[in-house]
Design a protein around this motif. Structure first.
Motif, PDB file in Angstrom:
ATOM      1  N   UNK B  97     -70.870 102.711  87.765  1.00 45.78           N
ATOM      2  CA  UNK B  97     -71.158 101.477  88.498  1.00 45.78           C
ATOM      3  C   UNK B  97     -72.035 100.491  87.789  1.00 45.78           C
ATOM      4  N   UNK B  98     -72.651 100.855  86.686  1.00 44.55           N
ATOM      5  CA  UNK B  98     -73.464  99.864  85.993  1.00 44.55           C
ATOM      6  C   UNK B  98     -72.977  99.733  84.560  1.00 44.55           C
ATOM      7  N   UNK B  99     -72.715  98.515  84.138  1.00 50.34           N
ATOM      8  CA  UNK B  99     -72.255  98.229  82.780  1.00 50.34           C
ATOM      9  C   UNK B  99     -71.066  99.087  82.377  1.00 50.34           C
ATOM     10  N   UNK B 100     -70.180  99.322  83.314  1.00 52.62           N
ATOM     11  CA  UNK B 100     -69.020 100.167  83.047  1.00 52.62           C
ATOM     12  C   UNK B 100     -67.733  99.386  83.061  1.00 52.62           C
TER      13      UNK B 100
END
Lengths: 114, 113
Positions: B97-100
């Motif tokens: 969910x983050x920087x993916x």
């Protein structure tokens, strides 16, 4: 207000040339920026991700640059082929507390003619 | 093997009806999303779930209610459908969910008559 603008809705180039697509943003502080490809009737497909501390990323015939001062990313396809014809979407995260949320531009429709 | 699948692919219904769209991912990802793409191709995030917990609700009308029975599934229920709900709805997933990178499903084209 926050904006993500991709230059020209449509770009037509001849096979073999380099296609350059632009993504400009306003009032965002993204930690990273991504480029996706979308073909008609299909979902977007990830191409490249570049982080705020990176200037350039390459993958095969693709190159992306990220200038956080200009608030701009450029996406290049070298030696373009008709199969590269698609809509290309720029997406960035909101940064800070909105990290993980992707905000998309409206896309540039690229047509590569033989 | 389909990574992110959605059903149905097409949905045509009358105003005022209630409908659901289902999404499943077999990538083992923790985070799933719903996006709406309007007639002008503008793709906008609606919801995000991380491991069955709602983490993003991007000012979507209350008529839209996501449900995540487990981390591999995220369904979207829409009550009292309106003409303006006509769009293509995409489900997506990402590892954390983050920087993916996000992996998108094929989309569900909803037409409200």
């Amino acid at each position: 207000s926050q904006k993500i603008e991709q230059n020209s809705e449509a770009l037509n180039i001849q096979e073999g040339k380099t296609a350059t697509l632009t993504c400009n943003y306003t009032n965002y502080s993204p930690a990273y920026l991504q480029w996706y490809r979308q073909d008609p009737g299909r979902g977007p497909v990830f191409l490249l991700l570049i982080r705020e501390n990176e200037k350039e990323k390459r993958k095969e015939r693709l190159k992306v640059t990220f200038d956080t001062t200009l608030k701009q990313s450029l996406f290049h396809i070298t030696a373009s082929q008709p199969a590269d014809s698609a809509t290309y979407l720029c997406a960035l995260d909101g940064g800070g507390s909105t990290l993980g949320r992707l905000y998309f531009g409206r896309g540039t429709q690229l047509t590569v003619w033989p | 093997d389909t990574a992110v699948s959605q059903t149905p692919k097409y949905l045509v219904t009358q105003m005022g009806n209630d409908k659901s769209i289902k999404c499943e991912q077999n990538l083992g990802h923790d985070t799933m999303y719903w996006y709406k793409q309007d007639s002008k191709k503008f793709l906008k995030i609606m919801f995000s779930y991380n491991n069955k917990e709602l983490i993003i609700n991007e000012t979507v009308p209350n008529r839209f209610s996501p449900k995540s029975p487990d981390k591999a599934h995220l369904n979207l229920h829409i009550n009292s459908l309106e003409l303006g709900d006509s769009a293509v709805y995409f489900c997506a997933s990402s590892p954390s969910g983050s920087a993916d990178t996000q992996y998108f499903g094929p989309g569900t084209r909803l037409t409200v008559l």
